[in-house]
Write a protein that holds these residues in place. Structure first.
Motif, short mmCIF file in Angstrom:
data_model
loop_
_atom_site.label_atom_id
_atom_site.label_comp_id
_atom_site.label_asym_id
_atom_site.label_seq_id
_atom_site.Cartn_x
_atom_site.Cartn_y
_atom_site.Cartn_z
N LYS A 383 0.83 -1.21 0.00
CA LYS A 383 0.00 0.00 0.00
C LYS A 383 0.86 1.26 0.00
O LYS A 383 0.50 2.28 -0.59
CB LYS A 383 -0.92 0.00 1.24
CG LYS A 383 -2.10 -0.96 1.13
CD LYS A 383 -3.12 -0.78 2.24
CE LYS A 383 -2.61 -1.31 3.56
NZ LYS A 383 -3.64 -1.27 4.63
N GLY A 384 2.01 1.18 0.70
CA GLY A 384 2.88 2.35 0.78
C GLY A 384 3.71 2.57 -0.46
O GLY A 384 4.33 3.64 -0.61
N THR A 385 3.78 1.58 -1.34
CA THR A 385 4.65 1.66 -2.52
C THR A 385 3.89 2.06 -3.78
O THR A 385 4.40 2.84 -4.60
CB THR A 385 5.36 0.32 -2.75
OG1 THR A 385 6.02 -0.08 -1.55
CG2 THR A 385 6.39 0.43 -3.88
N ILE A 386 2.71 1.53 -3.97
CA ILE A 386 1.97 1.76 -5.22
C ILE A 386 1.30 3.13 -5.22
O ILE A 386 1.17 3.78 -4.18
CB ILE A 386 0.93 0.66 -5.47
CG1 ILE A 386 -0.20 0.74 -4.39
CG2 ILE A 386 1.56 -0.71 -5.49
CD1 ILE A 386 -1.37 -0.13 -4.67
N ARG A 387 0.82 3.54 -6.41
CA ARG A 387 0.09 4.80 -6.55
C ARG A 387 -1.40 4.57 -6.27
O ARG A 387 -1.89 3.43 -6.24
CB ARG A 387 0.27 5.33 -7.97
CG ARG A 387 1.71 5.61 -8.36
CD ARG A 387 1.84 5.79 -9.85
NE ARG A 387 1.39 4.61 -10.60
CZ ARG A 387 1.42 4.50 -11.91
NH1 ARG A 387 1.86 5.51 -12.64
NH2 ARG A 387 1.01 3.40 -12.50
N LYS A 388 -2.11 5.70 -6.10
CA LYS A 388 -3.54 5.61 -5.83
C LYS A 388 -4.30 5.03 -7.02
O LYS A 388 -5.36 4.43 -6.86
CB LYS A 388 -4.10 6.98 -5.48
CG LYS A 388 -3.68 7.49 -4.11
CD LYS A 388 -4.36 8.81 -3.77
CE LYS A 388 -3.95 9.28 -2.39
NZ LYS A 388 -4.57 10.57 -2.02
N THR A 389 -3.73 5.22 -8.22
CA THR A 389 -4.42 4.71 -9.42
C THR A 389 -4.19 3.22 -9.63
O THR A 389 -4.87 2.59 -10.43
CB THR A 389 -3.93 5.48 -10.66
OG1 THR A 389 -2.50 5.41 -10.72
CG2 THR A 389 -4.38 6.93 -10.61
N ASP A 390 -3.22 2.65 -8.94
CA ASP A 390 -2.94 1.22 -9.08
C ASP A 390 -3.83 0.44 -8.12
O ASP A 390 -4.42 0.98 -7.20
CB ASP A 390 -1.47 0.94 -8.76
CG ASP A 390 -0.52 1.74 -9.66
OD1 ASP A 390 -0.89 1.96 -10.83
OD2 ASP A 390 0.56 2.14 -9.17
N ILE A 391 -3.91 -0.87 -8.38
CA ILE A 391 -4.72 -1.72 -7.49
C ILE A 391 -3.89 -2.91 -7.01
O ILE A 391 -3.07 -3.46 -7.75
CB ILE A 391 -6.01 -2.21 -8.18
CG1 ILE A 391 -5.71 -2.93 -9.50
CG2 ILE A 391 -7.00 -1.08 -8.37
CD1 ILE A 391 -6.92 -3.59 -10.12
N ILE A 392 -4.14 -3.25 -5.75
CA ILE A 392 -3.50 -4.44 -5.18
C ILE A 392 -4.57 -5.33 -4.59
O ILE A 392 -5.69 -4.88 -4.34
CB ILE A 392 -2.47 -4.06 -4.08
CG1 ILE A 392 -3.18 -3.31 -2.94
CG2 ILE A 392 -1.32 -3.26 -4.65
CD1 ILE A 392 -2.29 -3.07 -1.73
#
Length: 478
Positions: A383-392
């Motif tokens: 969560k701390g690495t990806i952007r807000k537009t990405d999904i995990i």
């Protein structure tokens, strides 16, 4: 969400129906109780109070009239001294003043002269309608009477006359005497019962004429003028007490009767049911408003609970309960939209499939609680690495998946290595299990023919190849 609103509408409707039903039942019970109280308590008690009040005011005048009729002075004056008018005037004046009467009177049978406390008044004659009372009374077998009348010679208000016959020693009729008193107390009593208790009180004679009523309100002179009561005349003009119910001008009435033998008149006490149901209506509207308020509040509470419950269900349906990141179902739904956008505008879309290395040994060596901590911290790193537009998402067990929108394969490759190093060097994980962990990454880029399943399958194969090649690495598969 629509089903939630349906539930709220159904529950609110049921509560409204219940509230209305209870309020209506309570109102009907209150109305019936009010009607019963009128019949069994209010009207009978009022009748008795009025009758007692009349009797109380009659006793003294009655005794005074009886005393006058048996007074030897009065008899001697009629027989021997009628020419001395001043003497009888003083006598009648003393009776009037002593007992606080409106008038004291005497009529001589021999001369037909009518005397009052003011002296000679007139000579009674049969052809004078105002004098008919005397001739009627003289021929009546009763030796006394009480009647109500207007006497313009005395006052314009109604007067109660208590008349007694005077007899000589041989029981020959020699005159009539008595007193007259204003009955304003009755009029006051009628006003009081109307204003204070909403009861209409009036008196009828044998012919049905209304001889006394709340004068400023009465518009009828005879009971025969009231169509709704005319048919009950025999029950109203009766020596027996009766209680009647009737309807007039759309209003319900209850009527109680009583014969007053001392006055030879009929006492009527009448109640308009609507006047007595006002309190019941106030209680009904109060209870109804309270019920509606509680129903509204309860509906709001239910709506709030259902929304909270719905939100929890949505959270459970779309998010992993342990790591609080999207689950596989949520990821599939969002990733499908990403692929559609990718195909429409040909913007790059990359996908990573990762798996924590040797996770089973973590659970075996340190327990499932420690394993859960590792999973939670790994999710926090993602969560701390990806952007807000990405999904995990947590794909299952120790597997995670990441989709990068507008990210080409080279950029995704750098991000994957960044995540790998962050996991490998994380101090929180090291505190939990006293060692560092690693993860294997499978990386792919979506093409125009990909579906959700084909893209993930390719990334999954890349991840397994990373495992085969020694773990803790990123493997690209196009």
């Amino acid at each position: 969400m629509k089903s939630n609103y349906k539930i709220i509408i159904i529950i609110t409707s049921l509560l409204l129906i219940l509230s209305l039903s209870i309020s209506m039942v309570n109102y009907a019970v209150s109305l019936k109780a009010t009607q019963l109280q009128l019949k069994t308590q209010s009207l009978p008690l009022s009748i008795d109070n009025i009758y007692t009040e009349i009797q109380k005011h009659i006793i003294q005048p009655y005794l005074v009239s009886s005393m006058m009729a048996n007074d030897t002075f009065l008899k001697d004056w009629l027989l021997h001294e009628e020419t001395d008018v001043d003497k009888i005037t003083k006598y009648l004046e003393s009776i009037k003043n002593k007992y606080e009467m409106l008038t004291a009177f005497l009529v001589s049978q021999k001369s037909k002269n009518y005397y009052t406390h003011n002296g000679y008044l007139e000579t009674v004659k049969k052809d004078n309608s105002a004098n008919q009372w005397y001739f009627r009374f003289k021929d009546d077998p009763k030796n006394h009477e009480i009647n109500l009348d207007f006497n313009e010679n005395i006052t314009n208000t109604m007067i109660m006359f208590i008349n007694f016959k005077i007899y000589d020693d041989t029981y020959n009729f020699i005159g009539a005497t008595g007193i007259g008193l204003e009955i304003s107390y009755i009029d006051e009593m009628l006003h009081m019962f109307k204003d204070k208790y909403n009861l209409n009180v009036y008196f009828l004679n044998e012919a049905g004429k209304i001889v006394l009523s709340k004068q400023d309100k009465n518009v009828y002179l005879n009971i025969n003028e009231i169509d709704e009561l005319k048919k009950y005349k025999d029950k109203i003009i009766s020596k027996d007490a009766n209680i009647l119910e009737y309807e007039k001008d759309g209003e319900e009435y209850i009527l109680k009767t009583k014969y007053i033998p001392e006055l030879d008149i009929y006492l009527i006490v009448e109640a308009k049911l609507n006047d007595f149901s006002q309190e019941a209506k106030k209680v009904f509207y109060f209870n109804l408003s309270i019920s509606l308020a509680f129903t509204f509040i309860f509906a709001l509470i239910i709506m709030f609970i259902l929304r909270q419950y719905h939100a929890k269900l949505e959270n459970l349906a779309d998010f992993d309960s342990l790591t609080q990141i999207p689950n596989r179902r949520n990821f599939d739904k969002q990733f499908e939209q990403f692929i559609l956008l990718h195909k429409r505008n040909e913007r790059p879309l990359s996908l990573i499939f990762m798996d924590i290395d040797d996770f089973k040994s973590i659970n075996d060596d340190f327990g499932h609680e420690a394993g859960d901590k590792v999973l939670i911290q790994t999710a926090n790193i993602l969560k701390g690495t990806i952007r807000k537009t990405d999904i995990i998402a947590r794909w299952g067990g120790e597997e995670f998946v990441i989709a990068f929108i507008d990210t080409d394969i080279d950029e995704a490759h750098l991000i994957a290595h960044k995540i790998r190093e962050a996991i490998m060097n994380d101090q929180e994980i090291k505190k939990s299990i006293n060692k560092n962990i690693t993860a294997s990454f499978g990386l792919t880029v979506c093409n125009e023919y990909d579906t959700v399943d084909s893209a993930i399958s390719r990334a999954d194969k890349a991840m397994y190849r990373a495992k085969e090649e020694g773990k803790n690495r990123v493997v690209l598969m196009r």
